[in-house]
Write a protein that holds these residues in place. Structure first.
Motif, PDB file in Angstrom:
ATOM      1  N   GLY A  16     -18.003   0.731   5.097  1.00 16.96           N
ATOM      2  CA  GLY A  16     -16.819   0.741   5.948  1.00 16.96           C
ATOM      3  C   GLY A  16     -15.606   1.359   5.274  1.00 16.96           C
ATOM      4  O   GLY A  16     -15.519   1.396   4.039  1.00 16.96           O
ATOM      5  N   VAL A  17     -14.669   1.798   6.093  1.00 17.96           N
ATOM      6  CA  VAL A  17     -13.514   2.558   5.599  1.00 17.96           C
ATOM      7  C   VAL A  17     -12.664   1.717   4.637  1.00 17.96           C
ATOM      8  O   VAL A  17     -12.282   2.162   3.554  1.00 17.96           O
ATOM      9  N   GLU A  18     -12.405   0.473   5.041  1.00 20.51           N
ATOM     10  CA  GLU A  18     -11.511  -0.356   4.226  1.00 20.51           C
ATOM     11  C   GLU A  18     -12.058  -0.556   2.808  1.00 20.51           C
ATOM     12  O   GLU A  18     -11.346  -0.396   1.820  1.00 20.51           O
ATOM     13  N   GLN A  19     -13.374  -0.883   2.747  1.00 18.76           N
ATOM     14  CA  GLN A  19     -13.997  -1.084   1.435  1.00 18.76           C
ATOM     15  C   GLN A  19     -14.028   0.216   0.645  1.00 18.76           C
ATOM     16  O   GLN A  19     -13.808   0.235  -0.559  1.00 18.76           O
ATOM     17  N   ALA A  20     -14.350   1.319   1.336  1.00 15.10           N
ATOM     18  CA  ALA A  20     -14.461   2.597   0.651  1.00 15.10           C
ATOM     19  C   ALA A  20     -13.120   3.025   0.056  1.00 15.10           C
ATOM     20  O   ALA A  20     -13.061   3.698  -0.958  1.00 15.10           O
ATOM     21  N   LEU A  51      -4.392   6.303  -4.169  1.00  7.07           N
ATOM     22  CA  LEU A  51      -3.391   6.515  -3.135  1.00  7.07           C
ATOM     23  C   LEU A  51      -4.118   6.795  -1.823  1.00  7.07           C
ATOM     24  O   LEU A  51      -5.071   7.576  -1.799  1.00  7.07           O
ATOM     25  N   GLN A  52      -3.691   6.133  -0.746  1.00  6.94           N
ATOM     26  CA  GLN A  52      -4.333   6.406   0.539  1.00  6.94           C
ATOM     27  C   GLN A  52      -3.287   6.551   1.631  1.00  6.94           C
ATOM     28  O   GLN A  52      -2.172   6.044   1.517  1.00  6.94           O
ATOM     29  N   ALA A  53      -3.676   7.267   2.680  1.00  3.23           N
ATOM     30  CA  ALA A  53      -2.791   7.451   3.825  1.00  3.23           C
ATOM     31  C   ALA A  53      -3.652   7.691   5.060  1.00  3.23           C
ATOM     32  O   ALA A  53      -4.615   8.466   4.999  1.00  3.23           O
ATOM     33  N   GLN A  54      -3.340   7.029   6.141  1.00  2.91           N
ATOM     34  CA  GLN A  54      -4.037   7.196   7.423  1.00  2.91           C
ATOM     35  C   GLN A  54      -5.557   7.088   7.272  1.00  2.91           C
ATOM     36  O   GLN A  54      -6.298   7.963   7.714  1.00  2.91           O
ATOM     37  N   ASP A  55      -6.021   6.049   6.579  1.00  2.00           N
ATOM     38  CA  ASP A  55      -7.453   5.831   6.368  1.00  2.00           C
ATOM     39  C   ASP A  55      -8.141   6.970   5.617  1.00  2.00           C
ATOM     40  O   ASP A  55      -9.341   7.209   5.789  1.00  2.00           O
ATOM     41  N   CYS A  56      -7.385   7.692   4.811  1.00  2.00           N
ATOM     42  CA  CYS A  56      -7.981   8.778   3.999  1.00  2.00           C
ATOM     43  C   CYS A  56      -7.517   8.639   2.543  1.00  2.00           C
ATOM     44  O   CYS A  56      -6.545   7.957   2.251  1.00  2.00           O
ATOM     45  N   PHE A  57      -8.239   9.316   1.632  1.00  2.00           N
ATOM     46  CA  PHE A  57      -7.771   9.436   0.256  1.00  2.00           C
ATOM     47  C   PHE A  57      -6.627  10.440   0.251  1.00  2.00           C
ATOM     48  O   PHE A  57      -6.772  11.534   0.783  1.00  2.00           O
TER      49      PHE A  57
END
Lengths: 97, 490
Positions: free
Chosen positions: A74-78, A84-90
């Motif tokens: 899942g996205v949150e765990q990944a 640094l992250q932004a909008q569910d991305c690295f």
């Protein structure tokens, strides 16, 4: 006969490997790489013209499986270890101006 | 006798019988770690609360099993520790590097999952050479591991913490990884049993890679029976590791006591040369004598390409490592250092500050060996020599059942002794690297003590997937001696 390993060559591999070295480190590494190269060149004593290279000790065959959807983390765990992250991305430094 | 002196075999019996609780056993290990690890530095992380919770669960499981008159899984309640390159869900996994100082893996590695399913209690994560690059466990960003037999000496490496914690009786068993001797060499230096299984026998899924074609996971224990118990728990095919081999896992305990009568053991003359320390030579020759007395036939033989193994392994492992280490770029996990000048500058600053000297050296040397000027003459050349080394073993195993060698050229060296000269350090794996190149299984076990009181190890090598046979002959020897029972004073 191979040319001696130069400072320029060491600087080039540092750049390729995305590593920064001080001038003193470059000097030391040039000497060490020269010594390691001289050592591993003992392999040239062996005639390997007709020898096949080995990449793995066991015979590897392509592994197939059914193309089925499976659980993933899942996205949150990944993203939890992302520096640094932004909008569910690295998030990374800006690449294109 | 203290609880921490028990072998796994004895612990299992007492836990299943209800004479011993998993909580008491785990507490004893934690206490021993607390009392000794300031000297040894085997642990990077001790998981006190998680371990005690797992031990309470194990006690429940043991009680339930007793109630229905069945045996709980073999490792239920057994404390084990893991080299800090096995990813553990919710437990920090550092690879002894600053790069991963705060990395909390989002998933559990395959062998860790297997150990937990078997009921094992994970008490902590063990010190090692940074990213497993080294032979002395001195390149750790968390300080060097010290040998429990002499705190001024190295534990060996790269699985130095894995060997030291078992020798110091902090835990009865640990897991390590072996790329060129990284289980067998520290096992030998610390006086414990260390097994490198055949390439493909144990899943590498969730094991941070050094050199993917050479790495293999294996146990370190105080005796051969415990080693068989641990291998049983971790061996087997895993769809998540495409290099794991789908061949049945035998019962490693079933034939353990069958002995060596009629077996043929080879002594490769190349391993008994002038580089070998006379004390080690004498100890290993005594093992040969023992095997003859036990009814094995021991013959001299040759592995003609032995002297090329270190060079071959170094080239291949550095090349593979340079590629594997590319993932540490400060983007998805691990440390990020961003000078604010752009993407490439961020990569470079992150890697330059995150990695230690030996890791940088190997990445750069591997990059050099893979660059167009050197690729064919060095990297491909080493792959071809790897074929010759493999063929040496194939030919040897058509003549003999097992191969016996010293595990290391000498007993443990002093801290700092070989740090300045990488070539000298690489040479300490001279007797162990060939097994990784050939992909065969190998085991080192205690066989003597030097005049300075340091352990000496003998190495046994076996055919691919003959771990059962290897354990059997190791067990037969072990029954004749008491080296494995010696305990360092701490």
């Amino acid at each position: 006969m191979r040319e001696k390993i130069t400072r320029e060559e060491v600087e080039k591999v540092a750049r390729l490997a995305r590593l920064e070295c001080s001038a003193a480190e470059i000097d030391l590494l040039a000497d060490q790489f020269e010594a390691i190269m001289a050592r591993v060149e003992q392999l040239n004593e062996l005639n390997t013209d007709t020898v096949e290279p080995t990449s793995h000790a066991v015979l590897l065959e392509n592994v197939f499986r059914a193309d089925e959807v499976q659980d993933s983390i899942g996205v949150e765990q990944a993203l939890r270890n992302a520096p640094l992250q932004a909008q569910d991305c690295f998030a990374v430094p800006k690449v294109i101006e | 006798m203290e609880l921490t002196d028990l072998t796994i075999h004895e612990m299992v019996r007492q836990l299943r019988g209800g004479e011993l609780s998993a909580v008491a056993l785990t507490e004893a290990c934690l206490k021993r770690i607390g009392a000794t690890d300031t000297h040894i530095n085997a642990f990077i992380t001790v998981c006190r609360e998680e371990a005690l919770a797992a031990a309470r669960q194990a006690d429940d499981r043991l009680a339930q099993a007793r109630q229905i008159q069945q045996d709980a899984p073999m490792l239920t309640g057994i404390p084990v520790a893991l080299k800090d390159l096995f990813v553990t869900a919710e437990i920090r996994t550092t690879c002894a590097s600053k790069m991963l100082a705060d990395f909390i893996p989002p998933y559990e590695g395959a062998v860790v999952r297997k150990l937990k399913e078997q009921g094992a209690v994970i008490v902590g994560k063990l010190n090692m050479d940074e990213f497993a690059m080294g032979s002395s466990s001195e390149s750790s960003a968390y300080g060097a591991v010290r040998n429990p037999w002499d705190l001024g000496r190295v534990s060996g490496g790269s699985s130095g913490g894995s060997a030291a914690c078992v020798a110091a009786r902090q835990v009865p068993a640990s897991l390590g990884t072996d790329t060129g001797g990284s289980i067998r060499q520290p096992a030998s230096h610390c006086g414990v049993v260390g097994l490198k299984p055949t390439y493909g026998r144990v899943s590498r899924s969730g094991v941070v890679p050094l050199a993917s074609s050479l790495d293999q996971v294996g146990p370190l224990t105080r005796n051969v029976r415990d080693c068989a118990i641990m291998l049983q728990a971790i061996a087997g095919y895993d769809p998540a590791d495409s290099t794991s081999v789908n061949t049945p896992v035998p019962d490693y305990l079933a034939g353990l006591e069958e002995g060596v009568a009629g077996k043929k053991i080879g002594m490769p003359q190349e391993y008994f040369n002038s580089e070998l320390d006379p004390e080690v030579k004498r100890a290993v020759e005594k093992v040969v004598e023992t095997y003859r007395n036990l009814g094995a036939e021991v013959v001299e033989m040759s592995l003609p390409h032995s002297k090329y193994a270190v060079s071959c392994c170094y080239l291949l492992s550095a090349a593979e490592a340079s590629s594997n280490m590319a993932r540490y770029d400060g983007v998805r996990f691990g440390t990020r250092v961003d000078p604010g000048k752009g993407l490439v500058e961020m990569y470079t600053a992150t890697r330059s500050q995150g990695f230690g000297a030996e890791v940088k050296r190997r990445i750069m040397f591997g990059t050099l060996a893979l660059s167009s000027d050197y690729y064919d003459a060095y990297y491909v050349k080493a792959q071809k020599v790897r074929t010759l080394i493999r063929e040496d073993f194939t030919a040897a195993f058509s003549e003999v059942d097992y191969i016996l060698t010293p595990a290391t050229p000498a007993s443990a060296f002093a801290l700092g002794d070989k740090n300045a000269d990488p070539l000298l350090m690489y040479q300490s794996d001279v007797f162990t690297v060939a097994a990784n190149l050939a992909g065969i299984c190998g085991l080192s076990l205690p066989c003597g003590s030097s005049s300075a009181g340091l352990p000496i190890g003998v190495q046994l090598l076996g055919r691919p997937f003959d771990e059962a046979g290897l354990l059997r002959i190791a067990y037969a020897y072990e029954q004749t001696e008491t080296w494995h029972k010696a305990k360092p004073e701490l």
